[in-house]
Design a protein around this motif. Structure first.
Motif, mmCIF file in Angstrom:
data_model
loop_
_atom_site.group_PDB
_atom_site.id
_atom_site.type_symbol
_atom_site.label_atom_id
_atom_site.label_comp_id
_atom_site.label_asym_id
_atom_site.label_seq_id
_atom_site.Cartn_x
_atom_site.Cartn_y
_atom_site.Cartn_z
ATOM 1 N N CYS A 199 0.816 -1.223 0.000
ATOM 2 C CA CYS A 199 0.000 0.000 0.000
ATOM 3 C C CYS A 199 0.844 1.265 0.000
ATOM 4 O O CYS A 199 0.341 2.354 -0.291
ATOM 5 N N ILE A 200 2.116 1.146 0.359
ATOM 6 C CA ILE A 200 3.006 2.311 0.306
ATOM 7 C C ILE A 200 4.169 2.063 -0.653
ATOM 8 O O ILE A 200 5.162 2.779 -0.640
ATOM 9 N N SER A 201 4.027 1.027 -1.482
ATOM 10 C CA SER A 201 5.079 0.720 -2.454
ATOM 11 C C SER A 201 4.975 1.653 -3.659
ATOM 12 O O SER A 201 3.909 1.798 -4.255
ATOM 13 N N LEU A 202 6.076 2.288 -4.002
ATOM 14 C CA LEU A 202 6.086 3.182 -5.157
ATOM 15 C C LEU A 202 5.713 2.422 -6.421
ATOM 16 O O LEU A 202 4.946 2.917 -7.261
ATOM 17 N N LEU A 203 6.229 1.196 -6.561
ATOM 18 C CA LEU A 203 5.941 0.410 -7.759
ATOM 19 C C LEU A 203 4.444 0.113 -7.888
ATOM 20 O O LEU A 203 3.915 0.016 -8.997
ATOM 21 N N ASN A 204 3.758 -0.025 -6.773
ATOM 22 C CA ASN A 204 2.324 -0.320 -6.796
ATOM 23 C C ASN A 204 1.503 0.871 -7.280
ATOM 24 O O ASN A 204 0.455 0.699 -7.897
ATOM 25 N N HIS A 205 1.987 2.068 -7.012
ATOM 26 C CA HIS A 205 1.213 3.266 -7.358
ATOM 27 C C HIS A 205 1.687 3.941 -8.648
ATOM 28 O O HIS A 205 1.007 4.838 -9.155
ATOM 29 N N LEU A 206 2.830 3.498 -9.183
ATOM 30 C CA LEU A 206 3.377 4.160 -10.378
ATOM 31 C C LEU A 206 2.567 3.891 -11.639
ATOM 32 O O LEU A 206 2.810 4.522 -12.668
ATOM 33 N N ARG A 207 1.602 2.980 -11.592
ATOM 34 C CA ARG A 207 0.817 2.670 -12.788
ATOM 35 C C ARG A 207 0.069 3.899 -13.293
ATOM 36 O O ARG A 207 -0.275 3.965 -14.469
ATOM 37 N N ILE A 208 -0.177 4.863 -12.422
ATOM 38 C CA ILE A 208 -0.858 6.088 -12.851
ATOM 39 C C ILE A 208 0.078 6.962 -13.690
ATOM 40 O O ILE A 208 -0.341 7.927 -14.313
ATOM 41 N N TYR A 209 1.361 6.575 -13.744
ATOM 42 C CA TYR A 209 2.344 7.309 -14.557
ATOM 43 C C TYR A 209 2.843 6.481 -15.747
ATOM 44 O O TYR A 209 3.941 6.716 -16.255
ATOM 45 N N LEU A 210 2.053 5.562 -16.222
ATOM 46 C CA LEU A 210 2.470 4.734 -17.357
ATOM 47 C C LEU A 210 2.846 5.553 -18.600
ATOM 48 O O LEU A 210 3.822 5.224 -19.280
ATOM 49 N N PRO A 211 2.103 6.612 -18.946
ATOM 50 C CA PRO A 211 2.504 7.390 -20.134
ATOM 51 C C PRO A 211 3.889 8.010 -19.992
ATOM 52 O O PRO A 211 4.610 8.162 -20.985
ATOM 53 N N GLU A 212 4.276 8.368 -18.762
ATOM 54 C CA GLU A 212 5.596 8.955 -18.536
ATOM 55 C C GLU A 212 6.676 7.867 -18.472
ATOM 56 O O GLU A 212 7.819 8.106 -18.874
ATOM 57 N N LEU A 213 6.316 6.697 -17.977
ATOM 58 C CA LEU A 213 7.275 5.597 -17.915
ATOM 59 C C LEU A 213 7.657 5.108 -19.310
ATOM 60 O O LEU A 213 8.791 4.681 -19.550
ATOM 61 N N PHE A 214 6.682 5.168 -20.232
ATOM 62 C CA PHE A 214 6.908 4.655 -21.588
ATOM 63 C C PHE A 214 6.478 5.697 -22.625
ATOM 64 O O PHE A 214 5.466 5.527 -23.307
ATOM 65 N N PRO A 215 7.269 6.759 -22.748
ATOM 66 C CA PRO A 215 6.900 7.856 -23.662
ATOM 67 C C PRO A 215 6.904 7.467 -25.133
ATOM 68 O O PRO A 215 6.270 8.134 -25.946
ATOM 69 N N ASP A 216 7.604 6.368 -25.476
ATOM 70 C CA ASP A 216 7.700 5.961 -26.884
ATOM 71 C C ASP A 216 6.682 4.890 -27.268
ATOM 72 O O ASP A 216 6.699 4.401 -28.401
ATOM 73 N N LEU A 217 5.823 4.516 -26.341
ATOM 74 C CA LEU A 217 4.804 3.513 -26.626
ATOM 75 C C LEU A 217 3.419 4.152 -26.630
ATOM 76 O O LEU A 217 3.148 5.057 -25.845
ATOM 77 N N ASN A 218 2.559 3.667 -27.513
ATOM 78 C CA ASN A 218 1.199 4.187 -27.597
ATOM 79 C C ASN A 218 0.165 3.231 -27.012
ATOM 80 O O ASN A 218 -1.001 3.612 -26.824
ATOM 81 N N LYS A 219 0.597 1.996 -26.725
ATOM 82 C CA LYS A 219 -0.341 1.013 -26.196
ATOM 83 C C LYS A 219 0.432 -0.036 -25.409
ATOM 84 O O LYS A 219 1.515 -0.450 -25.819
ATOM 85 N N VAL A 220 -0.112 -0.453 -24.260
ATOM 86 C CA VAL A 220 0.522 -1.498 -23.466
ATOM 87 C C VAL A 220 -0.546 -2.374 -22.812
ATOM 88 O O VAL A 220 -1.674 -1.936 -22.588
ATOM 89 N N VAL A 221 -0.147 -3.613 -22.519
ATOM 90 C CA VAL A 221 -0.945 -4.486 -21.656
ATOM 91 C C VAL A 221 -0.263 -4.452 -20.296
ATOM 92 O O VAL A 221 0.941 -4.713 -20.189
ATOM 93 N N PHE A 222 -1.029 -4.112 -19.270
ATOM 94 C CA PHE A 222 -0.476 -4.040 -17.919
ATOM 95 C C PHE A 222 -0.853 -5.297 -17.145
ATOM 96 O O PHE A 222 -2.031 -5.676 -17.091
ATOM 97 N N LEU A 223 0.151 -5.965 -16.539
ATOM 98 C CA LEU A 223 -0.094 -7.159 -15.738
ATOM 99 C C LEU A 223 0.527 -6.988 -14.360
ATOM 100 O O LEU A 223 1.693 -6.590 -14.244
ATOM 101 N N ASP A 224 -0.250 -7.283 -13.314
ATOM 102 C CA ASP A 224 0.300 -7.319 -11.959
ATOM 103 C C ASP A 224 1.214 -8.524 -11.820
ATOM 104 O O ASP A 224 1.117 -9.491 -12.593
ATOM 105 N N ASP A 225 2.082 -8.493 -10.794
ATOM 106 C CA ASP A 225 3.031 -9.600 -10.641
ATOM 107 C C ASP A 225 2.435 -10.803 -9.914
ATOM 108 O O ASP A 225 3.111 -11.822 -9.752
ATOM 109 N N ASP A 226 1.167 -10.700 -9.477
ATOM 110 C CA ASP A 226 0.533 -11.837 -8.799
ATOM 111 C C ASP A 226 -0.538 -12.487 -9.674
ATOM 112 O O ASP A 226 -1.553 -12.963 -9.189
ATOM 113 N N ILE A 227 -0.286 -12.514 -10.974
ATOM 114 C CA ILE A 227 -1.224 -13.141 -11.908
ATOM 115 C C ILE A 227 -0.561 -14.330 -12.595
ATOM 116 O O ILE A 227 0.665 -14.466 -12.630
ATOM 117 N N VAL A 228 -1.405 -15.186 -13.150
ATOM 118 C CA VAL A 228 -0.955 -16.301 -13.984
ATOM 119 C C VAL A 228 -1.796 -16.282 -15.248
ATOM 120 O O VAL A 228 -3.026 -16.185 -15.185
#
Length: 407
Positions: A199-228
């Motif tokens: 709940c206080i992990s930066l990585l958990n909340h950074l998803r709201i900054y996906l456009p800034e994390l990947f400025p050269d991409l126009n589309k992404v599939v986002f997956l949490d690390d606790d999925i299969v």
């Protein structure tokens, strides 16, 4: 009663007192069990500590573990829109490997996938070493640490403010629980979950900054690390979002317009006029953890700014607008920008105590999500479902064997 020469009235009073005392003992034991269960979910297994340390050592002494990811001949794929781009924000090496291997193993075109793994500085060497040593021939994996980003001052300030507010939310919940003597009631589960490190992990909340994390991409599939991933999700990339920003599942396995336990009233405090005047308590919430994002369209909106505005409103109101977590402020920020996708894409909630999941739904879901405190790599995970996660681990791997990772 006859042997002790007691009358009926005294016997009834004594029996009632004994029953009430036993009920109190049972309720106290249940409260303690639930609190200890949540506390157990905060731990990191010894085998995972071992894995991180072994891989960090490998990064330091082995040139292969430091080799470039991806190799130079595949760098162009990192921004090529003809490939399927998946984003993972995680500091869990083993979990990242399960997400990637399950995606590749179920894909009919594994060579089309490009995985962008973003981690923190602490985990970067371990994460890099794992994917450098355990190469994947059919797909491209990029590992990048947050310390390698060169963001503008404005973004850095925004990220810092966001994290500080989430820290204050957690501290406020802790103070309230402490004042209540950590008295537990089932409806207060969300308070205990708020104390989780995620709940206080930066990585958990950074998803709201996906456009800034990947400025050269126009589309992404986002997956949490606790999925299969259980079946090919390639077609997810080609989904038409109907000019919306995010594609998400609404928890509606029970039928159309049905989201049991997932309505806005389950996330927000509608006794507060700020919430009741802006949101509909009967609206259905969507699921985070397996989403498609149109980053190009997102950049044309004020979604991230609205997210920050509501975080500040929550701060100024004393954190009473919604239950803690990453989802409630996102529900507000993405209001009107969500495209509903078929529920068979995403089955969530497998990380809760005694998950009630239909066997057909479990087998049919393209992605199963261990959302909740009981992650599959923890001992408290449900043994009936966490086997679905462990089957994607290579137990013959040198590091897995040395660290005694066992399913």
């Amino acid at each position: 009663m006859m042997s002790n020469r007691q009358d009926i009235k005294n016997f009834a009073f004594n029996t009632k007192a004994i029953i009430l005392k036993m009920e109190h003992i049972v309720q106290t034991a249940k409260r303690h069990e639930s609190i200890y269960w949540h506390l157990a979910s905060h731990g990191v297994p010894k085998c995972m500590h071992c894995l991180s340390l072994k891989l960090a050592e490998e990064y330091a002494i082995n040139a292969v573990a430091r080799s470039r990811l991806p190799p130079p001949e595949f760098v162009s794929r990192l921004t090529d829109p003809s490939f399927y781009h998946v984003v993972l924000l995680t500091d869990n090496v083993l979990a990242a490997s399960v997400v990637i291997s399950s995606t590749i193993n179920t894909s009919s075109n594994p060579e089309k996938w490009v995985f962008h793994v973003v981690t923190d500085k602490k985990t970067y060497t371990s994460m890099h070493a794992w994917f450098a040593v355990n190469t994947i021939d059919s797909a491209v994996v990029e590992v990048k640490g947050l310390h390698q980003y060169d963001w503008s001052h404005e973004i850095n300030v925004g990220v810092k403010e966001m994290l500080e507010i989430h820290h204050q939310i957690r501290n406020n919940i802790y103070r309230n629980l402490k004042e209540e003597g950590f008295e537990y009631e089932e409806e207060h589960d969300h308070k205990l979950e708020a104390l989780s490190p995620s709940c206080i992990s930066l990585l958990n909340h950074l998803r709201i900054y996906l456009p800034e994390l990947f400025p050269d991409l126009n589309k992404v599939v986002f997956l949490d690390d606790d999925i299969v991933v259980q079946r090919d999700i390639s077609s997810l990339w080609d989904l038409d979002l109907n000019e919306r920003v995010i594609g998400a599942v609404f928890d509606s396995w029970c039928g159309d317009d049905c989201c049991p336990g997932r309505k806005y009233i389950d996330y927000f405090n509608f006794s507060n006029p700020v919430i009741s005047s802006n949101l509909d308590y009967d609206s259905c919430g969507w699921l985070y953890g397996m989403n498609v994002f149109d980053l190009q369209r997102w950049r044309k909106t004020n979604i991230t700014a609205v997210y920050h505005q509501w975080l500040k409103l929550s701060l100024n109101s004393g954190f009473i607008l919604w239950h803690p977590g990453a989802l409630p402020p996102a529900l507000i920020a993405f209001e009107g920008y969500v495209h509903r996708i078929d529920p068979s894409w995403h089955l969530a909630g497998l990380g809760y105590q005694h998950p009630q999941v239909d066997k057909y739904m479990l087998e049919a879901a393209a992605v199963i999500h261990f959302s909740g405190p009981a992650k599959p790599w923890l001992e408290i995970g449900d043994p009936e479902v966490k086997g679905l996660w462990y089957r994607h681990i290579n137990f013959s791997n040198e590091y897995v064997t040395q660290c005694r990772v066992m399913g």
